[in-house]
Design a protein around this motif. Structure first.
Motif, PDB file in Angstrom:
ATOM      1  N   TYR A   1       8.628   5.522 -27.108  1.00 56.78           N
ATOM      2  CA  TYR A   1       9.112   6.493 -28.102  1.00 56.78           C
ATOM      3  C   TYR A   1       9.307   7.825 -27.390  1.00 56.78           C
ATOM      4  O   TYR A   1       8.490   8.242 -26.554  1.00 56.78           O
ATOM      5  CB  TYR A   1       8.097   6.645 -29.233  1.00 56.78           C
ATOM      6  CG  TYR A   1       8.505   7.657 -30.281  1.00 56.78           C
ATOM      7  CD1 TYR A   1       9.468   7.350 -31.235  1.00 56.78           C
ATOM      8  CD2 TYR A   1       7.924   8.930 -30.310  1.00 56.78           C
ATOM      9  CE1 TYR A   1       9.853   8.274 -32.195  1.00 56.78           C
ATOM     10  CE2 TYR A   1       8.300   9.857 -31.270  1.00 56.78           C
ATOM     11  CZ  TYR A   1       9.267   9.531 -32.209  1.00 56.78           C
ATOM     12  OH  TYR A   1       9.649  10.455 -33.153  1.00 56.78           O
TER      13      TYR A   1
ATOM     14  N   ASP B   1       9.397  11.705 -27.946  1.00 56.94           N
ATOM     15  CA  ASP B   1       8.951  12.721 -28.902  1.00 56.94           C
ATOM     16  C   ASP B   1       9.585  14.060 -28.538  1.00 56.94           C
ATOM     17  O   ASP B   1       9.305  14.631 -27.474  1.00 56.94           O
ATOM     18  CB  ASP B   1       7.430  12.822 -28.876  1.00 56.94           C
ATOM     19  CG  ASP B   1       6.884  13.685 -30.006  1.00 56.94           C
ATOM     20  OD1 ASP B   1       7.694  14.144 -30.839  1.00 56.94           O
ATOM     21  OD2 ASP B   1       5.659  13.881 -30.065  1.00 56.94           O
TER      22      ASP B   1
ATOM     23  N   TYR C   1       6.049   7.039 -35.365  1.00 57.53           N
ATOM     24  CA  TYR C   1       6.902   5.879 -35.090  1.00 57.53           C
ATOM     25  C   TYR C   1       6.210   4.616 -35.587  1.00 57.53           C
ATOM     26  O   TYR C   1       4.999   4.435 -35.383  1.00 57.53           O
ATOM     27  CB  TYR C   1       7.195   5.726 -33.597  1.00 57.53           C
ATOM     28  CG  TYR C   1       7.855   4.399 -33.289  1.00 57.53           C
ATOM     29  CD1 TYR C   1       9.208   4.197 -33.568  1.00 57.53           C
ATOM     30  CD2 TYR C   1       7.123   3.337 -32.770  1.00 57.53           C
ATOM     31  CE1 TYR C   1       9.799   2.958 -33.336  1.00 57.53           C
ATOM     32  CE2 TYR C   1       7.713   2.114 -32.521  1.00 57.53           C
ATOM     33  CZ  TYR C   1       9.053   1.926 -32.810  1.00 57.53           C
ATOM     34  OH  TYR C   1       9.636   0.708 -32.592  1.00 57.53           O
TER      35      TYR C   1
END
Length: 261
Positions: free
Chosen positions: A86, A88, A79
């Motif tokens: 974020y 994942d 990212y």
């Protein structure tokens, strides 16, 4: 004439600042970005790691780096941008990952120096988390279904061993019986060995026997809360072929009764 030009410049600058055009230039910190350790949550959803980190006014962009957990780390960027989180999901079941947060400012690159640890879990945390500390102990008044996810990493020799804290309220001069039943044991009969231990503060820990009562006595003349911890027996928890384990169990306040000293 000079005063007119000065006033015009001030007016232009003020208008620009109100539009945030020069705000970053005028008011931004001159410090370098600070080193930050991201936080990785592997247990809110199966096969998903939620990674988050702090805002940094000195940073132009964040770069979240990821490597498989292995003896020699090999990071790649998953990212890049200005967000502080974020999700994942690009992972295989059981795989372990190491996360590092890098930052940029202009042409300068700042590499993170510490890691977050995550893995692709087959389970999520139970409904009673977070009760990993004595201060966050959960009140036990009925049967609770729990799990203890554990993982071992190559990087840094780190082990993440979950534990669960509970507390019960015991009337004066009464005994309480705590019964624990582990699921998916080869031998689930009463008295069989489990993969669990119980710890009452002030007392030595003891192994948990399947469906066998652990007794807590209140010898005082007043009602008291008693806290206790349930955690894995680490001997044999992991094998050469597996670095993750999940222990599932049910804990119950079986009964409270009077006793004789």
């Amino acid at each position: 004439m000079k005063s007119v030009l000065y006033l015009a410049a001030v007016s232009l600058l003020a208008a620009s600042c109100s539009d945030n055009a020069f705000e970053e230039l005028l008011f931004r910190t001159t410090n370098d970005p600070f080193s930050d350790t991201p936080f990785a949550d592997s247990l809110s959803l199966e096969h998903t790691v939620y990674v988050s980190w702090s805002e940094d006014d000195a940073c132009d962009s964040f770069r979240l780096m990821r490597s498989y957990d292995q003896s020699v780390l090999s990071f790649s960027c998953i990212y890049e941008g200005n967000q502080t989180e974020y999700t994942d999901t690009d992972m295989n079941s059981g795989d372990r990952y190491i996360y590092r947060l890098d930052k940029t400012r202009g042409e300068q690159y700042f590499e993170g120096s510490t890691y977050a640890y995550g893995y692709s879990s087959d389970c999520r945390k139970d409904a009673w988390e977070c009760n990993d500390t004595e201060q966050d102990a959960i009140y036990l008044e009925h049967d609770l279904i729990c799990n203890l996810p554990c993982v071992r990493y190559v990087t840094g020799g780190r082990q993440c061993i979950d534990c669960d804290w509970f507390y019960i309220t015991v009337p004066p001069r009464r005994s309480a019986e705590i019964v624990i039943s582990q699921s998916k044991l080869e031998n689930e009969s009463a008295g069989a060995e489990t993969d669990l231990r119980i710890q009452i503060p002030g007392s030595e820990s003891s192994p948990v026997k399947q469906k066998t009562a652990s007794v807590i006595k209140n010898t005082s003349h007043e009602t008291k809360n008693f806290r206790f911890k349930i955690y894995p027996e680490t001997t044999g928890l992991f094998s050469e072929d597996s670095s993750t384990a999940v222990i599932e169990y049910t804990v119950s306040l079986s009964k409270i009764y009077s006793y004789s000293l």
